[in-house]
Scaffold this motif. Structure first.
Motif, PDB file in Angstrom:
ATOM      1  N   GLY A  18      70.990 -13.195  44.394  1.00 11.48           N
ATOM      2  CA  GLY A  18      69.543 -13.325  44.609  1.00 11.48           C
ATOM      3  C   GLY A  18      69.079 -13.026  46.031  1.00 11.48           C
ATOM      4  N   SER A  19      69.691 -13.721  46.996  1.00  9.67           N
ATOM      5  CA  SER A  19      69.285 -13.534  48.402  1.00  9.67           C
ATOM      6  C   SER A  19      69.484 -12.101  48.857  1.00  9.67           C
ATOM      7  CB  SER A  19      70.148 -14.399  49.322  1.00  9.67           C
ATOM      8  OG  SER A  19      69.590 -15.639  49.465  1.00  9.67           O
ATOM      9  N   ASN A  20      70.660 -11.569  48.515  1.00  6.15           N
ATOM     10  CA  ASN A  20      70.979 -10.207  48.949  1.00  6.15           C
ATOM     11  C   ASN A  20      69.994  -9.203  48.369  1.00  6.15           C
ATOM     12  OD1 ASN A  20      73.167 -11.375  50.146  1.00  6.15           O
ATOM     13  ND2 ASN A  20      74.663 -10.645  48.653  1.00  6.15           N
ATOM     14  N   LEU A  21      69.645  -9.406  47.098  1.00  5.56           N
ATOM     15  CA  LEU A  21      68.711  -8.488  46.462  1.00  5.56           C
ATOM     16  C   LEU A  21      67.347  -8.544  47.157  1.00  5.56           C
ATOM     17  CD1 LEU A  21      68.370  -7.630  42.755  1.00  5.56           C
ATOM     18  CD2 LEU A  21      66.323  -8.271  44.004  1.00  5.56           C
ATOM     19  N   CYS A  22      66.904  -9.752  47.495  1.00  5.33           N
ATOM     20  CA  CYS A  22      65.617  -9.890  48.202  1.00  5.33           C
ATOM     21  C   CYS A  22      65.653  -9.130  49.529  1.00  5.33           C
ATOM     22  CB  CYS A  22      65.298 -11.356  48.476  1.00  5.33           C
ATOM     23  SG  CYS A  22      64.794 -12.254  47.003  1.00  5.33           S
ATOM     24  N   ASN A  23      66.762  -9.258  50.240  1.00  5.97           N
ATOM     25  CA  ASN A  23      66.875  -8.570  51.533  1.00  5.97           C
ATOM     26  C   ASN A  23      66.846  -7.061  51.362  1.00  5.97           C
ATOM     27  OD1 ASN A  23      67.023 -10.989  52.882  1.00  5.97           O
ATOM     28  ND2 ASN A  23      69.250 -11.046  52.907  1.00  5.97           N
ATOM     29  N   LEU A  24      67.514  -6.572  50.347  1.00  2.91           N
ATOM     30  CA  LEU A  24      67.551  -5.123  50.112  1.00  2.91           C
ATOM     31  C   LEU A  24      66.181  -4.591  49.705  1.00  2.91           C
ATOM     32  CD1 LEU A  24      71.011  -4.915  48.341  1.00  2.91           C
ATOM     33  CD2 LEU A  24      70.385  -3.686  50.421  1.00  2.91           C
ATOM     34  N   ASP A  77      64.417  -9.216  36.780  1.00  2.00           N
ATOM     35  CA  ASP A  77      63.594 -10.413  37.032  1.00  2.00           C
ATOM     36  C   ASP A  77      63.568 -10.732  38.514  1.00  2.00           C
ATOM     37  OD1 ASP A  77      64.389 -12.415  34.053  1.00  2.00           O
ATOM     38  OD2 ASP A  77      62.966 -10.773  34.421  1.00  2.00           O
ATOM     39  N   ALA A  78      64.729 -10.731  39.134  1.00  3.14           N
ATOM     40  CA  ALA A  78      64.821 -11.030  40.566  1.00  3.14           C
ATOM     41  C   ALA A  78      64.108  -9.959  41.381  1.00  3.14           C
ATOM     42  CB  ALA A  78      66.283 -11.138  40.998  1.00  3.14           C
ATOM     43  N   LEU A  79      64.207  -8.728  40.939  1.00  7.01           N
ATOM     44  CA  LEU A  79      63.560  -7.601  41.628  1.00  7.01           C
ATOM     45  C   LEU A  79      62.050  -7.787  41.649  1.00  7.01           C
ATOM     46  CD1 LEU A  79      64.160  -4.827  42.888  1.00  7.01           C
ATOM     47  CD2 LEU A  79      64.084  -3.847  40.601  1.00  7.01           C
ATOM     48  N   TYR A  87      65.460  -0.602  50.247  1.00  5.74           N
ATOM     49  CA  TYR A  87      66.571   0.119  49.625  1.00  5.74           C
ATOM     50  C   TYR A  87      66.311   0.440  48.162  1.00  5.74           C
ATOM     51  CZ  TYR A  87      69.631  -0.083  53.652  1.00  5.74           C
ATOM     52  OH  TYR A  87      70.182   0.110  54.888  1.00  5.74           O
ATOM     53  N   PHE A  88      65.614  -0.456  47.464  1.00  4.43           N
ATOM     54  CA  PHE A  88      65.336  -0.179  46.049  1.00  4.43           C
ATOM     55  C   PHE A  88      64.247   0.882  45.892  1.00  4.43           C
ATOM     56  CE2 PHE A  88      67.750  -2.827  43.180  1.00  4.43           C
ATOM     57  CZ  PHE A  88      68.329  -3.748  44.033  1.00  4.43           C
ATOM     58  N   HIS A  89      63.443   1.046  46.920  1.00  6.18           N
ATOM     59  CA  HIS A  89      62.378   2.048  46.837  1.00  6.18           C
ATOM     60  C   HIS A  89      62.892   3.450  47.132  1.00  6.18           C
ATOM     61  CE1 HIS A  89      60.048  -1.652  47.068  1.00  6.18           C
ATOM     62  NE2 HIS A  89      58.977  -0.960  46.706  1.00  6.18           N
TER      63      HIS A  89
END
Lengths: 276, 79
Positions: free
Chosen positions: A148-154, A114-116, A159-161
């Motif tokens: 949440g914040s860290n995931l947004c930054n990554l 969801d956050a992603l 990084y997720f791509h």
């Protein structure tokens, strides 16, 4: 801007089919700042001051909304929320992003996915809507304060791509691979982002060594005594390994590995005299 | 497909609540007008504070919040 002509009487509106009203006007706006019961504004906007209607008019207008508009797919939405929704629509994940979401849907907990998805909207909107982006980030941080914040930054940094997909390729090729290990590794990295270094191909060993010492020192000042060094692919793992081996002897750095494999590695470093 | 042609200003929040037979309790949460003890819930079972209420969506009078996770569902449905 108020247009003072052909103002409809309220009975023109009440008791008329909603699709006819909406064919005459682009928007129906419920607004207490309007001085009359109804006003027409430029752009085909019909403003209704519901508070000024008498009891029968209120009942009929309410029926228009509840018995006609809502059942025929209209949403009654607060003005700022509409803008926010349209902004989100602009940034909705496109086809490659959707493939990426599907990739992670089977690998990460639902709250991460969801956050992603929101993080991808943020990434898509970043250039042209700073205020909107700020609000979306705040929503993610508020709902998921731990990561949440860290995931947004990554996501923003890609990084997720790339990185985390490559990590999956690396880990899933192992004989003893279990999905939960990959899941836990991603969660560890996301949550620990403020004290994580990613080793990249462009750093020399000297640069990496200097960066590790700098980060360790800074973190110590703030009371955090460990640093994660994360490396992916054989060259980066070797580079990180060589640097860490040297720092163990020259700077009394202690290290634990979680794990250390040929194709990827996470090292947890701290100064020897630090608290664990 | 959802339509976003009916909007309300912040000053008209209570009017829209009245249209849908809702009110606000002492703590600012949406409640049923005819049952002060019953708070209005989202589809996910969350209570809704007036400050985070976005509106009512199509079909079954579903009350929605104004955070990104709620509005993205709506965003995917509009033209």
């Amino acid at each position: 801007m108020k247009v003072e002509m052909n103002l409809p009487s309220l009975k023109d509106i009440i008791g008329v089919d909603i699709k006819d009203i909406l064919s005459r006007f682009n928007i129906i706006k419920i607004d207490r700042s309007v001085h009359q019961k109804v006003e027409v504004k430029e752009g085909g906007i019909l403003c209704v001051n519901y508070n000024r209607l008498d009891i029968n008019e209120k009942r009929e207008f309410g029926d228009l909304i509840r018995k006609q508009a809502i059942p025929s797919n209209h949403t009654v939405i607060e003005a700022k929320a509409k803008e926010k929704t349209l902004g989100i629509k602009e940034g909705l994940p496109k086809s490659t992003d959707n493939e990426l979401l599907e990739f992670y849907r089977t690998k990460l907990p639902p709250e991460y996915v969801d956050a992603l998805e929101i993080a991808m909207v943020i990434r898509n909107k970043k250039q042209n809507d700073q205020q909107g982006v700020k609000e979306l980030k705040r929503d993610v941080k508020s709902k998921y304060p731990k990561f949440g914040s860290n995931l947004c930054n990554l996501v923003s940094e890609g990084y997720f791509h790339t990185h985390f997909k490559e990590l999956y390729e690396s880990m899933s090729g192992e004989e003893d691979f279990e999905m939960k290990r990959y899941t836990e590794k991603i969660k560890q990295i996301v949550v620990s982002l403020p004290y994580t270094i990613f080793v990249n191909s462009y750093q020399t060993e000297e640069e990496l060594s200097g960066f590790i010492l700098y980060k360790l020192g800074k973190l110590q000042q703030y009371g955090t005594h460990r640093l994660l060094v994360h490396a992916l692919n054989i060259e980066n793992v070797k580079k990180a390994q060589d640097v860490i081996n040297e720092l163990e002897t020259t700077h009394s750095v202690k290290v634990e590995y979680d794990p250390k494999r040929r194709g990827y590695m996470t090292a947890i470093l701290r100064f020897e005299n630090s608290a664990v | 497909m959802a339509e976003l042609k009916i909007i309300f200003e912040e000053n008209a929040k209570n009017d829209v609540l009245e249209i849908f037979g809702k009110n606000v309790d002492e703590e600012g949460y949406l409640i049923e007008a005819d049952n002060q003890m019953q708070r209005v819930l989202t589809k996910k079972g969350e209570e809704i504070h007036i400050s985070e209420w976005a509106g009512v969506t199509n079909g079954s009078e579903e009350f929605i919040k104004s955070d990104a996770f709620s509005l993205i569902v709506l965003a995917k449905k509009i033209r």
